[in-house]
Design a protein around this motif. Sequence first.
Motif, PDB file in Angstrom:
ATOM      1  N   GLY A  50       0.789  -1.222   0.000  1.00 12.35           N
ATOM      2  CA  GLY A  50       0.000   0.000   0.000  1.00 12.35           C
ATOM      3  C   GLY A  50       0.818   1.267   0.000  1.00 12.35           C
ATOM      4  N   SER A  51       2.137   1.148   0.187  1.00 10.52           N
ATOM      5  CA  SER A  51       3.004   2.330   0.207  1.00 10.52           C
ATOM      6  C   SER A  51       4.418   1.905  -0.152  1.00 10.52           C
ATOM      7  CB  SER A  51       2.990   2.977   1.590  1.00 10.52           C
ATOM      8  OG  SER A  51       3.617   2.123   2.539  1.00 10.52           O
ATOM      9  N   LEU A  52       5.303   2.888  -0.320  1.00  6.72           N
ATOM     10  CA  LEU A  52       6.684   2.599  -0.681  1.00  6.72           C
ATOM     11  C   LEU A  52       7.446   1.916   0.445  1.00  6.72           C
ATOM     12  CD1 LEU A  52       7.627   5.897  -2.581  1.00  6.72           C
ATOM     13  CD2 LEU A  52       7.070   3.670  -3.571  1.00  6.72           C
ATOM     14  N   VAL A  53       6.966   2.055   1.673  1.00  5.25           N
ATOM     15  CA  VAL A  53       7.661   1.448   2.815  1.00  5.25           C
ATOM     16  C   VAL A  53       6.994   0.149   3.275  1.00  5.25           C
ATOM     17  CG1 VAL A  53       8.546   3.653   3.604  1.00  5.25           C
ATOM     18  CG2 VAL A  53       6.349   2.843   4.469  1.00  5.25           C
ATOM     19  N   SER A  54       5.955  -0.278   2.588  1.00  2.00           N
ATOM     20  CA  SER A  54       5.262  -1.505   2.963  1.00  2.00           C
ATOM     21  C   SER A  54       6.161  -2.710   2.740  1.00  2.00           C
ATOM     22  CB  SER A  54       3.979  -1.667   2.141  1.00  2.00           C
ATOM     23  OG  SER A  54       3.372  -2.917   2.384  1.00  2.00           O
ATOM     24  N   ARG A  55       6.060  -3.692   3.637  1.00  5.38           N
ATOM     25  CA  ARG A  55       6.834  -4.925   3.522  1.00  5.38           C
ATOM     26  C   ARG A  55       6.009  -6.052   2.906  1.00  5.38           C
ATOM     27  NH1 ARG A  55      10.714  -3.316   2.638  1.00  5.38           N
ATOM     28  NH2 ARG A  55      11.755  -5.304   3.006  1.00  5.38           N
ATOM     29  N   LEU A  56       4.838  -5.722   2.403  1.00  3.72           N
ATOM     30  CA  LEU A  56       3.974  -6.732   1.785  1.00  3.72           C
ATOM     31  C   LEU A  56       4.468  -7.015   0.367  1.00  3.72           C
ATOM     32  CD1 LEU A  56       1.329  -8.160   2.772  1.00  3.72           C
ATOM     33  CD2 LEU A  56       0.082  -6.527   1.356  1.00  3.72           C
ATOM     34  N   PRO A  57       4.581  -8.264  -0.022  1.00  9.41           N
ATOM     35  CA  PRO A  57       5.005  -8.555  -1.397  1.00  9.41           C
ATOM     36  C   PRO A  57       3.892  -8.237  -2.389  1.00  9.41           C
ATOM     37  CG  PRO A  57       4.377 -10.581  -0.290  1.00  9.41           C
ATOM     38  CD  PRO A  57       4.335  -9.499   0.754  1.00  9.41           C
ATOM     39  N   ALA A 132      -0.095 -21.729   3.312  1.00 11.90           N
ATOM     40  CA  ALA A 132      -1.181 -20.754   3.247  1.00 11.90           C
ATOM     41  C   ALA A 132      -2.106 -20.879   4.456  1.00 11.90           C
ATOM     42  CB  ALA A 132      -1.971 -20.939   1.959  1.00 11.90           C
ATOM     43  N   GLU A 133      -2.489 -22.102   4.794  1.00 11.77           N
ATOM     44  CA  GLU A 133      -3.412 -22.293   5.915  1.00 11.77           C
ATOM     45  C   GLU A 133      -2.770 -21.918   7.244  1.00 11.77           C
ATOM     46  OE1 GLU A 133      -4.656 -26.337   5.461  1.00 11.77           O
ATOM     47  OE2 GLU A 133      -6.217 -25.839   3.986  1.00 11.77           O
ATOM     48  N   ALA A 134      -1.464 -22.188   7.382  1.00 13.95           N
ATOM     49  CA  ALA A 134      -0.763 -21.798   8.607  1.00 13.95           C
ATOM     50  C   ALA A 134      -0.714 -20.282   8.729  1.00 13.95           C
ATOM     51  CB  ALA A 134       0.648 -22.379   8.606  1.00 13.95           C
ATOM     52  N   GLY A 135      -0.486 -19.596   7.616  1.00 12.12           N
ATOM     53  CA  GLY A 135      -0.459 -18.137   7.639  1.00 12.12           C
ATOM     54  C   GLY A 135      -1.808 -17.537   7.970  1.00 12.12           C
ATOM     55  N   ILE A 136      -2.858 -18.096   7.393  1.00 14.38           N
ATOM     56  CA  ILE A 136      -4.220 -17.615   7.681  1.00 14.38           C
ATOM     57  C   ILE A 136      -4.534 -17.770   9.162  1.00 14.38           C
ATOM     58  CG2 ILE A 136      -6.668 -18.081   7.267  1.00 14.38           C
ATOM     59  CD1 ILE A 136      -5.843 -18.932   4.397  1.00 14.38           C
ATOM     60  N   ALA A 137      -4.181 -18.928   9.713  1.00 15.93           N
ATOM     61  CA  ALA A 137      -4.429 -19.182  11.138  1.00 15.93           C
ATOM     62  C   ALA A 137      -3.607 -18.244  12.017  1.00 15.93           C
ATOM     63  CB  ALA A 137      -4.102 -20.636  11.469  1.00 15.93           C
ATOM     64  N   GLU A 138      -2.361 -17.984  11.621  1.00 16.49           N
ATOM     65  CA  GLU A 138      -1.500 -17.096  12.404  1.00 16.49           C
ATOM     66  C   GLU A 138      -2.053 -15.674  12.434  1.00 16.49           C
ATOM     67  OE1 GLU A 138       3.140 -15.486  12.468  1.00 16.49           O
ATOM     68  OE2 GLU A 138       2.571 -17.188  11.200  1.00 16.49           O
ATOM     69  N   ILE A 139      -2.530 -15.207  11.289  1.00 19.73           N
ATOM     70  CA  ILE A 139      -3.099 -13.856  11.228  1.00 19.73           C
ATOM     71  C   ILE A 139      -4.366 -13.771  12.064  1.00 19.73           C
ATOM     72  CG2 ILE A 139      -4.198 -12.175   9.689  1.00 19.73           C
ATOM     73  CD1 ILE A 139      -2.216 -13.067   7.520  1.00 19.73           C
ATOM     74  N   ALA A 140      -5.216 -14.785  11.951  1.00 20.32           N
ATOM     75  CA  ALA A 140      -6.462 -14.795  12.722  1.00 20.32           C
ATOM     76  C   ALA A 140      -6.190 -14.773  14.221  1.00 20.32           C
ATOM     77  CB  ALA A 140      -7.288 -16.016  12.355  1.00 20.32           C
ATOM     78  N   LYS A 141      -5.140 -15.452  14.644  1.00 21.04           N
ATOM     79  CA  LYS A 141      -4.796 -15.518  16.061  1.00 21.04           C
ATOM     80  C   LYS A 141      -4.166 -14.212  16.548  1.00 21.04           C
ATOM     81  CE  LYS A 141      -2.145 -18.273  19.390  1.00 21.04           C
ATOM     82  NZ  LYS A 141      -1.237 -19.456  19.557  1.00 21.04           N
ATOM     83  N   ALA A 142      -3.384 -13.569  15.675  1.00 22.30           N
ATOM     84  CA  ALA A 142      -2.629 -12.385  16.087  1.00 22.30           C
ATOM     85  C   ALA A 142      -3.435 -11.099  16.023  1.00 22.30           C
ATOM     86  CB  ALA A 142      -1.379 -12.245  15.216  1.00 22.30           C
ATOM     87  N   GLN A 154       0.327  -4.611   9.403  1.00 24.36           N
ATOM     88  CA  GLN A 154       1.621  -5.000   9.960  1.00 24.36           C
ATOM     89  C   GLN A 154       1.724  -6.519  10.107  1.00 24.36           C
ATOM     90  OE1 GLN A 154       2.528  -3.150  13.716  1.00 24.36           O
ATOM     91  NE2 GLN A 154       4.551  -4.080  13.863  1.00 24.36           N
ATOM     92  N   VAL A 155       0.659  -7.138  10.579  1.00 29.32           N
ATOM     93  CA  VAL A 155       0.670  -8.598  10.742  1.00 29.32           C
ATOM     94  C   VAL A 155       0.732  -9.288   9.382  1.00 29.32           C
ATOM     95  CG1 VAL A 155      -0.620 -10.592  11.594  1.00 29.32           C
ATOM     96  CG2 VAL A 155      -0.551  -8.484  12.939  1.00 29.32           C
ATOM     97  N   ARG A 156      -0.027  -8.794   8.433  1.00 30.66           N
ATOM     98  CA  ARG A 156      -0.014  -9.381   7.084  1.00 30.66           C
ATOM     99  C   ARG A 156       1.370  -9.263   6.452  1.00 30.66           C
ATOM    100  NH1 ARG A 156      -2.930  -7.054   3.209  1.00 30.66           N
ATOM    101  NH2 ARG A 156      -3.383  -8.983   2.087  1.00 30.66           N
ATOM    102  N   GLU A 157       2.017  -8.125   6.651  1.00 32.71           N
ATOM    103  CA  GLU A 157       3.374  -7.954   6.136  1.00 32.71           C
ATOM    104  C   GLU A 157       4.320  -8.985   6.738  1.00 32.71           C
ATOM    105  OE1 GLU A 157       4.642  -4.001   6.908  1.00 32.71           O
ATOM    106  OE2 GLU A 157       3.217  -3.063   5.546  1.00 32.71           O
ATOM    107  N   GLU A 158       4.194  -9.213   8.045  1.00 32.27           N
ATOM    108  CA  GLU A 158       5.067 -10.150   8.732  1.00 32.27           C
ATOM    109  C   GLU A 158       4.844 -11.579   8.241  1.00 32.27           C
ATOM    110  OE1 GLU A 158       7.649 -12.162  11.176  1.00 32.27           O
ATOM    111  OE2 GLU A 158       7.544 -10.015  10.737  1.00 32.27           O
ATOM    112  N   VAL A 159       3.590 -11.965   8.084  1.00 36.72           N
ATOM    113  CA  VAL A 159       3.271 -13.352   7.710  1.00 36.72           C
ATOM    114  C   VAL A 159       3.522 -13.614   6.232  1.00 36.72           C
ATOM    115  CG1 VAL A 159       1.423 -15.061   7.542  1.00 36.72           C
ATOM    116  CG2 VAL A 159       1.623 -13.628   9.590  1.00 36.72           C
ATOM    117  N   TRP A 160       2.952 -12.793   5.374  1.00 34.99           N
ATOM    118  CA  TRP A 160       3.035 -13.072   3.941  1.00 34.99           C
ATOM    119  C   TRP A 160       4.331 -12.571   3.318  1.00 34.99           C
ATOM    120  CZ3 TRP A 160       0.037 -16.731   3.965  1.00 34.99           C
ATOM    121  CH2 TRP A 160      -1.279 -16.685   4.418  1.00 34.99           C
TER     122      TRP A 160
END
Length: 235
Positions: A50-57, A132-142, A154-160
């Motif tokens: 979403g921005s130049l500093v985003s860590r999301l791929p 993918a399923e582990a990441g979805i579960a991790e985001i839901a928990k966090a 921030q959580v999505r950037e960390e996981v994905w």
Amino acid sequence: MTASLRFAEAAALQDMATYIARARKIQEQGIRLQAVGPVLAAWVPVMTPGSLVSRLPAVLGLRTAALEAPQEVDATVELGAVTERLARLGPSETQLPLPPSQLTVPWAAVTPPRSGWQPYAEIADDALRDCAEAGIAEIAKAVPDTAGAAVVEQVREEVWGRTMGALPAPEAEQGSAAAESLPGLPAGAAFGAHALNFLAAAGADGRSTIHRQGPWWRLSSTGGFILARPAPSRL
């Protein structure tokens, strides 16, 4: 702009309708319909920074379809508008009228390379699904229900944004400095392949191939392609 796309067969148009329905479960940022000659490339954004500093791929889904005749089209339109037109078509229809208005969205300007891809590795579809399923579960928990958009991002950037692990390097690069510096496939690519139902059924021993070109990774699965570019490394 070409007023419509004419598919080679009705089944191809019905398959595109299924693909669009899956894409709408992920996002509502549109679809890029790009026809060069007799082949249609349908691009959808799975996730984009979403921005130049985003860590999301940057992760894009790609599904191709054969057209009845060569056409030249490059239109980014709303998923909802295409869905409405598909709903009016009968099961034997092969022509899809395109929405008259186009979208101007940053992700549509992100164009992966068309050539120069090098074979890199293979990976089991079950491994991609598990990631993918582990990441979805991790985001839901966090992420709590009351979390704001910044926390979710921030959580999505960390996981994905993390890699899937140390993928084997091509034989030509085994033991070289270049091989040691190669990044892995972003976990967001596994999410895209799973969410768009590109993977073979669980337990079916399906495998996907991985190619690389510069910073881009291409995941070729039974049902389609995922193109992924990791976020640039911070200095």
